[in-house]
Design a protein around this motif. Structure first.
Motif, mmCIF file in Angstrom:
data_model
loop_
_atom_site.group_PDB
_atom_site.id
_atom_site.type_symbol
_atom_site.label_atom_id
_atom_site.label_comp_id
_atom_site.label_asym_id
_atom_site.label_seq_id
_atom_site.Cartn_x
_atom_site.Cartn_y
_atom_site.Cartn_z
ATOM 1 N N PRO A 188 2.357 -9.328 -3.546
ATOM 2 C CA PRO A 188 1.835 -9.785 -2.273
ATOM 3 C C PRO A 188 0.950 -11.204 -2.493
ATOM 4 C CG PRO A 188 1.077 -7.537 -2.646
ATOM 5 C CD PRO A 188 1.941 -7.928 -3.838
ATOM 6 N N ALA A 189 0.777 -11.796 -1.556
ATOM 7 C CA ALA A 189 0.142 -13.131 -1.376
ATOM 8 C C ALA A 189 -1.369 -12.866 -1.474
ATOM 9 C CB ALA A 189 0.569 -14.087 -0.350
ATOM 10 N N ALA A 190 -1.752 -11.820 -0.634
ATOM 11 C CA ALA A 190 -3.137 -11.563 -0.688
ATOM 12 C C ALA A 190 -3.232 -10.028 -0.451
ATOM 13 C CB ALA A 190 -3.796 -12.214 0.543
ATOM 14 N N VAL A 191 -4.367 -9.445 -0.955
ATOM 15 C CA VAL A 191 -4.830 -8.124 -0.830
ATOM 16 C C VAL A 191 -5.883 -8.029 -0.204
ATOM 17 C CG1 VAL A 191 -5.301 -5.949 -2.018
ATOM 18 C CG2 VAL A 191 -3.593 -7.339 -2.802
ATOM 19 N N VAL A 192 -6.316 -7.229 0.849
ATOM 20 C CA VAL A 192 -7.402 -7.186 1.439
ATOM 21 C C VAL A 192 -7.961 -5.552 1.515
ATOM 22 C CG1 VAL A 192 -8.888 -7.303 3.881
ATOM 23 C CG2 VAL A 192 -7.145 -8.941 3.405
ATOM 24 N N VAL A 193 -9.336 -5.622 1.067
ATOM 25 C CA VAL A 193 -9.714 -4.374 0.756
ATOM 26 C C VAL A 193 -10.934 -3.998 1.912
ATOM 27 C CG1 VAL A 193 -10.884 -2.447 -0.901
ATOM 28 C CG2 VAL A 193 -9.112 -3.726 -1.584
ATOM 29 N N THR A 194 -10.813 -2.973 2.637
ATOM 30 C CA THR A 194 -11.725 -2.527 3.516
ATOM 31 C C THR A 194 -12.930 -1.619 2.820
ATOM 32 O OG1 THR A 194 -10.622 -0.837 4.585
ATOM 33 C CG2 THR A 194 -10.383 -2.792 5.432
ATOM 34 N N TYR A 209 4.827 9.300 -5.062
ATOM 35 C CA TYR A 209 4.344 8.321 -4.000
ATOM 36 C C TYR A 209 3.634 7.181 -4.544
ATOM 37 C CZ TYR A 209 2.133 6.353 -0.222
ATOM 38 O OH TYR A 209 1.728 5.444 1.078
ATOM 39 N N ARG A 210 2.936 7.414 -5.746
ATOM 40 C CA ARG A 210 2.480 6.050 -6.244
ATOM 41 C C ARG A 210 3.544 5.236 -6.870
ATOM 42 N NH1 ARG A 210 -1.764 10.322 -8.123
ATOM 43 N NH2 ARG A 210 -3.550 10.158 -6.792
ATOM 44 N N ALA A 211 4.433 5.667 -7.339
ATOM 45 C CA ALA A 211 5.449 4.920 -7.977
ATOM 46 C C ALA A 211 6.233 4.146 -6.921
ATOM 47 C CB ALA A 211 6.422 5.711 -8.806
ATOM 48 N N ARG A 212 6.351 4.909 -5.675
ATOM 49 C CA ARG A 212 6.995 4.327 -4.507
ATOM 50 C C ARG A 212 6.466 3.268 -3.880
ATOM 51 N NH1 ARG A 212 9.914 8.071 0.006
ATOM 52 N NH2 ARG A 212 11.500 6.528 0.843
ATOM 53 N N PHE A 213 4.990 3.408 -3.686
ATOM 54 C CA PHE A 213 4.078 2.445 -3.474
ATOM 55 C C PHE A 213 4.163 1.098 -4.266
ATOM 56 C CE2 PHE A 213 -0.049 0.483 -4.263
ATOM 57 C CZ PHE A 213 -0.235 -0.207 -3.081
ATOM 58 N N GLU A 214 4.257 1.271 -5.424
ATOM 59 C CA GLU A 214 4.454 0.153 -6.189
ATOM 60 C C GLU A 214 5.902 -0.721 -6.241
ATOM 61 O OE1 GLU A 214 3.669 1.385 -10.291
ATOM 62 O OE2 GLU A 214 1.481 1.775 -9.948
ATOM 63 N N SER A 215 6.782 0.151 -5.867
ATOM 64 C CA SER A 215 7.947 -0.473 -5.534
ATOM 65 C C SER A 215 8.247 -1.230 -4.333
ATOM 66 C CB SER A 215 9.340 0.749 -5.674
ATOM 67 O OG SER A 215 9.297 1.244 -4.387
ATOM 68 N N TRP A 216 7.251 -1.075 -3.407
ATOM 69 C CA TRP A 216 7.388 -1.617 -2.369
ATOM 70 C C TRP A 216 6.435 -3.100 -2.374
ATOM 71 C CZ3 TRP A 216 4.680 2.804 0.352
ATOM 72 C CH2 TRP A 216 5.556 4.029 0.764
ATOM 73 N N LEU A 217 5.853 -3.414 -3.405
ATOM 74 C CA LEU A 217 4.969 -4.485 -3.549
ATOM 75 C C LEU A 217 5.673 -5.684 -3.506
ATOM 76 C CD1 LEU A 217 1.946 -3.107 -5.720
ATOM 77 C CD2 LEU A 217 2.117 -3.587 -3.117
ATOM 78 N N PRO A 218 6.879 -5.949 -4.113
ATOM 79 C CA PRO A 218 7.440 -7.325 -4.398
ATOM 80 C C PRO A 218 8.213 -7.536 -2.904
ATOM 81 C CG PRO A 218 8.261 -5.718 -6.077
ATOM 82 C CD PRO A 218 7.512 -4.800 -5.287
ATOM 83 N N SER A 219 8.133 -6.705 -1.907
ATOM 84 C CA SER A 219 8.632 -6.902 -0.535
ATOM 85 C C SER A 219 7.316 -7.092 0.431
ATOM 86 C CB SER A 219 9.382 -5.799 -0.129
ATOM 87 O OG SER A 219 10.471 -5.513 -1.060
ATOM 88 N N VAL A 220 5.956 -7.113 -0.126
ATOM 89 C CA VAL A 220 5.108 -7.164 0.824
ATOM 90 C C VAL A 220 4.407 -8.550 0.784
ATOM 91 C CG1 VAL A 220 2.873 -6.176 1.211
ATOM 92 C CG2 VAL A 220 4.677 -4.783 0.652
ATOM 93 N N THR A 221 3.885 -9.289 1.980
ATOM 94 C CA THR A 221 3.345 -10.175 1.859
ATOM 95 C C THR A 221 1.742 -10.278 1.933
ATOM 96 O OG1 THR A 221 4.932 -11.464 3.226
ATOM 97 C CG2 THR A 221 3.207 -12.847 2.893
ATOM 98 N N LEU A 222 1.164 -9.264 2.651
ATOM 99 C CA LEU A 222 -0.294 -8.842 2.912
ATOM 100 C C LEU A 222 -0.249 -7.270 2.821
ATOM 101 C CD1 LEU A 222 -3.092 -9.807 3.789
ATOM 102 C CD2 LEU A 222 -2.390 -9.098 5.975
ATOM 103 N N LEU A 223 -1.088 -7.054 1.595
ATOM 104 C CA LEU A 223 -1.286 -5.579 1.708
ATOM 105 C C LEU A 223 -3.077 -5.199 2.108
ATOM 106 C CD1 LEU A 223 -1.138 -2.813 0.357
ATOM 107 C CD2 LEU A 223 -1.829 -3.577 -1.881
ATOM 108 N N LYS A 224 -3.005 -4.549 3.064
ATOM 109 C CA LYS A 224 -4.284 -4.199 3.384
ATOM 110 C C LYS A 224 -4.758 -2.699 3.114
ATOM 111 C CE LYS A 224 -6.742 -2.074 6.640
ATOM 112 N NZ LYS A 224 -6.640 -0.765 7.196
ATOM 113 N N LEU A 225 -5.673 -2.116 2.615
ATOM 114 C CA LEU A 225 -5.965 -0.904 2.245
ATOM 115 C C LEU A 225 -7.652 -0.686 2.411
ATOM 116 C CD1 LEU A 225 -4.816 0.125 -1.209
ATOM 117 C CD2 LEU A 225 -5.397 -2.265 -0.713
ATOM 118 N N SER A 226 -7.791 0.310 2.397
ATOM 119 C CA SER A 226 -9.285 0.984 2.340
ATOM 120 C C SER A 226 -9.670 1.131 0.922
ATOM 121 C CB SER A 226 -9.570 2.201 3.087
ATOM 122 O OG SER A 226 -8.985 3.477 2.569
#
Length: 302
Positions: free
Chosen positions: A204-210, A168-185
């Motif tokens: 991503p253009a930006a990452v927001v961490v809560t 899953y972690r590898a798959r998550f990383e494969s999504w990142l080139p297609s993501v503009t905004l990543l938000k996660l806790s």
């Protein structure tokens, strides 16, 4: 139009203590909560999912209708609705166990098109874990990004559903080139094992961490780092708080005409702090009441 793609399910929320406490059904699912929150804030919103014809599915769609969410992209199925049994600790934090075998949202298929005027598409949570639907949502993410549409990802990790964490972690990383905004806790970030700077380098253009009551931080490609504190509130529970943040960020970006990578890069310190402060206020309202009950626009004005 902001399209939210992902599951709709029923949270079974305990009404007391102990393993046999009565359970109250509540409408939920991370993407579903995000769509409701966007509708309540006033953003034109559509929901893209596969929903059961059962009574729970009808109740899920009824709330979206009441909130003004466009249901044209919703697929239907005769399979049952997914159930998530919540447990809430003394601080109001929720954990979940899931009943997902043979449920409707797992059989989502890639739509031929999205509503006209779609400016952003949001993805996340269980829908990107459970096959065969996960591959369909993944394909929709990649197609959307390839067309230059703003994409948002909230992984909202549910570790109990992930059979192979490393895969899953590898798959998550494969999504990142297609993501503009990543938000996660912060908890998601720790589980995934990366850092905002590493993720930014991937796309991503930006990452927001809560960080719950400690607030939110935005990281940008140009080295920016902007933090606002959490809003003080008597917490009933945190169900839907992260989804509300996700919606508030998208809503705020839409109001600023900033649903593009270049516009996100141009927000600057003042823009980011205003956006994060709005998201913190919205999440505080959700935390102040039971279940995923995001605020209406008038509750977070100012």
């Amino acid at each position: 139009m902001i399209v939210v793609a992902g599951e709709a399910l029923i949270d079974l929320v305990p009404q007391g203590t102990g393993a046999l406490a009565a359970l109250r059904p509540a409408l939920g699912g991370g993407p579903y909560n995000t769509a409701v929150a966007l509708g309540r804030l006033g953003s034109p919103t559509a929901f893209c999912s596969r929903v059961s014809y059962d009574a729970f599915g009808e109740a899920l769609l009824d709330r979206l209708r009441e909130t003004g969410v466009d249901l044209a992209p919703v697929q239907r199925g005769s399979e049952p609705t997914t159930l998530a049994v919540a447990s809430v600790d003394a601080e109001g934090s929720a954990a979940y166990s899931f009943y997902v075998e043979g449920t409707a949202d797992r059989l989502f298929s890639v739509p031929a098109s999205l509503p006209s005027g779609t400016r952003a598409v949001s993805f996340g949570t269980c829908s990107l874990v459970l096959e065969p639907g996960a591959s369909a949502y993944e394909e929709l993410l990649r197609r959307t990004a390839a067309r230059g549409v703003f994409t948002a990802l909230d992984p909202n990790v549910r570790a109990g559903l992930i059979a192979d964490p490393d895969a899953y972690r590898a798959r998550f990383e494969s999504w990142l080139p297609s993501v503009t905004l990543l938000k996660l806790s912060a908890e998601d970030a720790a589980w995934l094992g990366g850092t905002p700077r590493q993720w930014l380098a991937a796309g991503p253009a930006a990452v927001v961490v809560t960080r719950g009551g400690a607030g939110l931080t935005a990281y940008t490609r140009d080295g920016g780092e902007y933090t606002v504190p959490g809003e003080r509130v008597d917490v009933v529970d945190t169900i839907g708080a992260g989804d509300t943040v996700n919606a508030a960020l998208l809503h705020g970006l839409a109001l600023r005409d900033a649903l593009s990578a270049s516009a996100v890069a141009a927000l600057g310190a003042e823009g980011w702090r205003g956006l994060l402060g709005f998201a913190a206020r919205a999440a505080a309202v959700t935390c102040s009441r039971a279940g995923a009950e995001p605020p209406y626009a008038h509750e977070v004005a100012g």
